[in-house]
Design a protein around this motif. Sequence first.
Motif, PDB file in Angstrom:
ATOM      1  N   PRO A 151      -6.711   0.501   5.487  1.00  0.00           N
ATOM      2  CA  PRO A 151      -6.773   1.283   4.236  1.00  0.00           C
ATOM      3  C   PRO A 151      -7.982   2.219   4.258  1.00  0.00           C
ATOM      4  O   PRO A 151      -9.086   1.786   4.603  1.00  0.00           O
ATOM      5  N   PRO A 152      -7.799   3.482   3.897  1.00  0.00           N
ATOM      6  CA  PRO A 152      -8.909   4.442   3.915  1.00  0.00           C
ATOM      7  C   PRO A 152     -10.094   3.958   3.074  1.00  0.00           C
ATOM      8  O   PRO A 152     -11.242   4.233   3.409  1.00  0.00           O
ATOM      9  N   HIS A 153      -9.804   3.233   1.992  1.00  0.00           N
ATOM     10  CA  HIS A 153     -10.875   2.809   1.093  1.00  0.00           C
ATOM     11  C   HIS A 153     -11.526   1.520   1.540  1.00  0.00           C
ATOM     12  O   HIS A 153     -12.465   1.048   0.911  1.00  0.00           O
ATOM     13  N   SER A 154     -11.024   0.942   2.629  1.00  0.00           N
ATOM     14  CA  SER A 154     -11.615  -0.300   3.119  1.00  0.00           C
ATOM     15  C   SER A 154     -11.309  -0.412   4.608  1.00  0.00           C
ATOM     16  O   SER A 154     -10.578  -1.292   5.054  1.00  0.00           O
ATOM     17  N   PHE A 195       0.849  -1.195   0.000  1.00  0.00           N
ATOM     18  CA  PHE A 195       0.000   0.000   0.000  1.00  0.00           C
ATOM     19  C   PHE A 195       0.875   1.232   0.000  1.00  0.00           C
ATOM     20  O   PHE A 195       2.018   1.207   0.472  1.00  0.00           O
ATOM     21  N   SER A 215     -10.953  -3.476   6.741  1.00  0.00           N
ATOM     22  CA  SER A 215      -9.841  -4.406   6.540  1.00  0.00           C
ATOM     23  C   SER A 215      -8.661  -3.970   7.392  1.00  0.00           C
ATOM     24  O   SER A 215      -8.389  -2.777   7.528  1.00  0.00           O
TER      25      SER A 215
END
Lengths: 499, 499
Positions: free
Chosen positions: A270-273, A244, A276
Amino acid sequence: MGESVYSNYPPPLNPAQKAFLVTTVKDWAVQNGLMVRPAPTFVAKESNPHGVLATNAPVTLFPSPFPRTCFEEATALQTVYNQLLIDVDDFISRLWNVHQSVKNEGYTQTLSLGLYRSDYMAHSPSDASTPSLKQVEFNTISSSFGGLSSLVASLHTELLDSPPGHPIAYPSHPLFESNVPPENTAVETLSAGLATAHKAYGLSKSTPSLPTCILFVVQENERNTFDQLALFKQLTKVHKLPVFRLLSSQILDHTSVQSSNPSRPLIYRPPHSPESQFEVSTVYLRCFYAPSDYNTERDWEARTQLERSAAIKCPTVLNQLAGCKVVQQVLAEDAGPNHLASFLDNTDPHVMARLRKTFAPQYDLSTNGRGRELALNPDTAANHVLKPQREGGGNNIYKTAIPEFLNSIPESEWKRWILMELITPPSEAKNVALRSDGEVLGGDVIGELGVYGTILWDQAGGKVLHNEQGGWLMRTKAKDVNEGGVATGFSSLDSILLF
Amino acid sequence: MGESVYSNYPPPLNPAQKAFLVTTVKDWAVQNGLMVRPAPTFVAKESNPHGVLATNAPVTLFPSPFPRTCFEEATALQTVYNQLLIDVDDFISRLWNVHQSVKNEGYTQTLSLGLYRSDYMAHSPSDASTPSLKQVEFNTISSSFGGLSSLVASLHTELLDSPPGHPIAYPSHPLFESNVPPENTAVETLSAGLATAHKAYGLSKSTPSLPTCILFVVQENERNTFDQLALFKQLTKVHKLPVFRLLSSQILDHTSVQSSNPSRPLIYRPPHSPESQFEVSTVYLRCFYAPSDYNTERDWEARTQLERSAAIKCPTVLNQLAGCKVVQQVLAEDAGPNHLASFLDNTDPHVMARLRKTFAPQYDLSTNGRGRELALNPDTAANHVLKPQREGGGNNIYKTAIPEFLNSIPESEWKRWILMELITPPSEAKNVALRSDGEVLGGDVIGELGVYGTILWDQAGGKVLHNEQGGWLMRTKAKDVNEGGVATGFSSLDSILLF
C-alpha cells in the motif's frame, strides 16, 4: 394488467407533490450514499479543487413496472448464463494462446471468477399478447451499479410506505397497493462472489507467509466510486476481509510478482504503508474494459502482470474476451452448428430452450426461408434490423428500409446478411427522473433490467465451485437519448414493481 | 499518560499517508451520509441552482484523546443535569405567566420533552495533576450533531481497524493499541426520547380520530439537514413512526389548532397531500433558538400556535428559557442561596457536589474573600475572567488585565463584579481536520465534549417519566478560531479515545 399498466403510470404529480418527492429523493441520496462525483460539465474543477463535492446518482422518482414473468425468467436463467462462458474460454483461448505460447509461461492460477450482469428488455411487440424476455447484453467485466441499485430499491421501497402505515409520499395508484420492489441482494451476491474467491485462493504462497487481500483496480477520475464502495464496505464489515483500491495506473508501482517464486503470488505494498505487504488473492477489475483504459504500453504491462500472477482474476483476459459481442452472436445463431448446446452439454434441453428464447431471433435469407419472408414484407421488416454477417462488413439497415435495400442489391449478396428481430420495449412506459445536476425530467422511457450472477470455476477441468444468482438493476433512459437528443435526456437508476 | 498524551499526538503523516487518509475520509463521508450542504461561500447558488451538491461535514482525521475520568463523570452526571431544569421552569414561568395570564388560556399539555446536550472541556490548568470536567454550556433547544457525531465515531473506529485484522490506515501510535472510541448511541438516545414522548401523548384527541405523528420544525436554508435526518431515519425505520419535516415559515400554512376542541390538538396537513391529516404528538424544534429565527410577527405567531397546542414540545418555551445562560449563572453561584439544592431536592448530596464541581468556580470580591485574593494577584488573575454581575452591566475583563482594572475603579464598585475561573483546555492538543471545502488543516486545537440526555416529565407535579443519558459529541476547533483567525481556522466534528 398487461401493457395497459404503462398507460396510466406513473400517477401525475402536482407541484407540491413533485417538490416533496424531489426534495425527499435528493436528501435520501445524500444520507444513504446514493451518490456520484459530479461531472466536470456540472461542477468545474476550479470550483471544487479538492474534489469533495458529490451529488445524487441519476434516479427515477418512481419504480418502473416490469412483467413478473420476465423478471422470474431472468433470475431463473442466470446461473445457466453464468456457466455459458466457461467452455467458450477454450474457443477464445486459441487466439490468446498465440501470445501466451510465446511467453511459454503457462497459468499459475486456474481458478477464475466471474461477476456478471445479464441485461434484458421486456420485449413487447404490438402483436404479442404477453411480453417476453430478450437479452440486450451480457457483461463479463466491471458489471457495475450493483451497489447503487440496491439503494434505489430501498429508496423506492421506503417511499412506498412513507410515512410508515400511512403512505402519502406517492399519489395513490393501483400498482402501489401491497406492492414493493423485489428484494435486491446485488451487494450481498457480488461481495459473496469475491469473498468465495478469496477463500478459495487459500493460504499465502509467499515465504514468509503474508496476509491475503482483495484488490479493486479502478480508473482514474472514477465518478461511480460509491457503487464500488458498497461492495468494499460489505467485504470489510461483513466478511471482515482486507480490501484495497488501487488506480490501474499505479499497478506497476505498488504490486509485484515474485519471480523467484514459481507460484507467482501478487504482492501489494500500500502506498500509505509501504513497509506492509499483502498477497492479493483476488483482483477485481473495475477498469481495463475499454480501449480508453489502455493508453500506454504500461497499461498493457500492468494488465499482463495481474494476469500472469497467482491472484484469481475477475475477470481473466479470456473471460473478458468471451463476453465480447461477437461470441454472443455465435451463440445466438439459430442456424449452423449448435454452439449453445456444445457449451452447456450437461444442461437440461428444456432449460436450454428457455435460454435460447431470450436471444432475439436471427434468420438467414436463404431461399423460401422465414427470414426472407419477414425481410421483404414491409410490415414485418418494420420489427427487424439487417446486419452484415461479419463485423465490419457494412452498416446495419433498419426497419422499413430493409425491403428496398435488398431489392437494390443482387440476390447473390443476400447471404452476407442476417435478419434480427428488434427488441421492442413497452411503448407507453413513462417515468420521471432526478438527474445528477438536479434537473427533473419526465417522459417516455426505455427500461433495461440487469440480473447479477457470480461464478467461480476451475479452468483446469471446468469444475464449478460456486454459481449464484442474486440482485438486479433497472436502468431507465429517456427515449430521446437513443434518438440522439441530449439536452432533455436522462439515463437513470430505477427499481421495479412487478405486475 | 496524563497531559503527555497530547504532546506526541497525533502521529505525523507523510504525504502518502495523508493522501490516503484524506481520500478515505472524503469517500467514507459521502458513502455514509456524514455530509452537509455546502456553504454559499464555497458553492455559489448559480452553480448549483437545484441544490443537489453536498460535501463532507468538517471532520478530524484522527480521534482526539480525552481523559477517561472526565468522560465517565460527564456521562454519570447527565441524568442529574436532565432534571436540573424541571423546577427552574417554575422560576422562569413567573415571567412567562405575565404574558400567559393575559391570554388566560392555560396549558393543555403538561408533558414536556427535553433533548439536552451538556458541553464540557477537560479543564487542565498547568498546576493541576489531573484534568477535571468543567461545563461550558448546557443546551436545551435544537441540541444538534447527534446524528453526525455517531458517524464520526464509526469512521474513526473503522479507520483504527482498517483493513480488518491488519490496521495500517493510521501510522502506529501507543494510544491506538486496543483502543477505540466509546460506543456512541446519540441517534438511538435522542430518537428514543422523541418516540417516548410520542407514545406518552397517547391516542388522538381529535374527532374522528387521526393518526399521530412527530413533526420536526426546521430552518430555511438548513445546511445540517443530514444530522436531523439521522434521527428521522431512526424514528421511521426502527420505531416505525410517522415523522414529517416542516419549515418554521410554513407552520401557519400547514398546521392548525382545532379551536372547537378544548384539548387543542395540533393538526398537520402535509403540503404534498393536503387531504391527509395527522395529529402532531410531538414537536421537535430544530429552529426558533436564535433571534434571527424570529423575523416577523408571523414567526412569533407560529411559535405561539405550537406552544398552545396539545403537542408535546421539545422544548417548551419555559424549558428553552431555563436553558439561558443567566439561569445557569444563578445555579452556579457558590455564594448566596443554594439554588442548586432547591432545584434538586431529592438528589444525593454527594452527587450534588459532583455536579457543582463541573461548574467553573465563581467568586464575589468581598473583603478578605478568596475572590479578591485571586483577582489582585497577577499570577492567579491570569486564569480568570471578571464579569459584571448582571447582563449588560459592562464588558468582561480578562486575565492579567484584572488587577489593573480593579485598581482603576473605586473599591465600592467591586461588588458589581464576579470573578470566574477560566477553563483551561489541554494546551498541547493537536489534530488535523478535513474541512467541508476540502482544505486539510492541522494545528493546536481546543476540544469540547458534549453529552446527550433526554427527559420527559409532567409539568403538573414534576413527575419524571423518562430520564436517559446516551451518546456524545466531540467538537474540535483550531485555537486561532477563538482568537479571531478565520482564514486558517477549522471547527470539526471529532471523536475521542479515552486515556
